[in-house]
Design a protein around this motif. Structure first.
Motif, mmCIF file in Angstrom:
data_model
loop_
_atom_site.group_PDB
_atom_site.id
_atom_site.type_symbol
_atom_site.label_atom_id
_atom_site.label_comp_id
_atom_site.label_asym_id
_atom_site.label_seq_id
_atom_site.Cartn_x
_atom_site.Cartn_y
_atom_site.Cartn_z
ATOM 1 N N ALA A 1 0.855 -1.186 0.000
ATOM 2 C CA ALA A 1 0.000 0.000 0.000
ATOM 3 C C ALA A 1 0.887 1.231 0.000
ATOM 4 C CB ALA A 1 -0.927 0.017 1.213
ATOM 5 N N GLN A 2 0.356 2.333 -0.475
ATOM 6 C CA GLN A 2 1.057 3.608 -0.442
ATOM 7 C C GLN A 2 0.744 4.320 0.865
ATOM 8 O OE1 GLN A 2 3.111 5.088 -2.818
ATOM 9 N NE2 GLN A 2 3.093 3.107 -3.865
ATOM 10 N N ALA A 3 1.673 5.123 1.323
ATOM 11 C CA ALA A 3 1.397 5.938 2.505
ATOM 12 C C ALA A 3 0.161 6.794 2.248
ATOM 13 C CB ALA A 3 2.592 6.822 2.822
ATOM 14 N N LEU B 1 -2.542 4.986 6.114
ATOM 15 C CA LEU B 1 -1.408 4.126 6.432
ATOM 16 C C LEU B 1 -0.087 4.895 6.389
ATOM 17 C CD1 LEU B 1 -2.542 0.942 4.517
ATOM 18 C CD2 LEU B 1 -2.042 1.060 6.967
ATOM 19 N N THR C 1 4.172 -0.905 8.487
ATOM 20 C CA THR C 1 4.686 -2.100 7.829
ATOM 21 C C THR C 1 5.026 -3.169 8.859
ATOM 22 O OG1 THR C 1 5.555 -0.866 5.941
ATOM 23 C CG2 THR C 1 6.553 -3.014 6.413
ATOM 24 N N VAL D 1 3.902 -0.796 3.644
ATOM 25 C CA VAL D 1 3.489 0.551 3.278
ATOM 26 C C VAL D 1 4.718 1.322 2.817
ATOM 27 C CG1 VAL D 1 2.330 2.661 4.031
ATOM 28 C CG2 VAL D 1 1.678 0.447 5.028
#
Length: 126
Positions: A12-14, A86, A91, A124
């Motif tokens: 996932a991206q921040a 996130l 992570t 992340v």
């Protein structure tokens, strides 16, 4: 033998979102309190969120409060962890666990949980 299985992890991206799901076989999760923990290499397993057996009480670690939401669907025999906003520090390998604590109590330490899943990786990136 009770089996706990997590799903929904991944990259996932921040600032993004992921939803983790936890299911159980050979038992009804309604019989247990449920919790989510996470662990990174070299560190102890950390409590993230927990929900009481009836679903009326939930507790969160300060690091995720306001961003994560734990819920349970007793009809589907599942527990979910909705993760929003996130951060790279989220992570970890995330574990679902079931505790035999009853009523409205939410266990917050790993030793209070009897059954554990194998974990699902959440990564992340910034």
């Amino acid at each position: 033998q009770v089996q706990i299985l997590e799903s929904g992890g991944g990259p996932a991206q921040a600032g993004g979102s992921l939803r983790l799901s936890c299911a159980a076989s050979r038992t009804r999760l309604t019989a247990y309190g449920a919790g989510w923990f996470r662990q990174v290499p070299g560190k102890e397993r950390e409590f993230v969120a927990g929900i009481s057996r009836g679903g009326g009480t939930s507790i969160y670690a300060d690091s995720v409060k306001g961003r994560f939401t734990v819920s349970r669907d007793n009809d589907k025999n599942t527990v979910a962890l909705e993760m929003k906003s996130l951060k790279p520090e989220d992570t970890a390998v995330y574990f679902c666990a079931a505790s035999i604590t009853g009523g409205g109590y939410v266990a917050t330490t790993a030793s209070q949980y009897k059954y554990w899943g194998q974990g699902t990786q959440v990564t992340v990136s910034s």
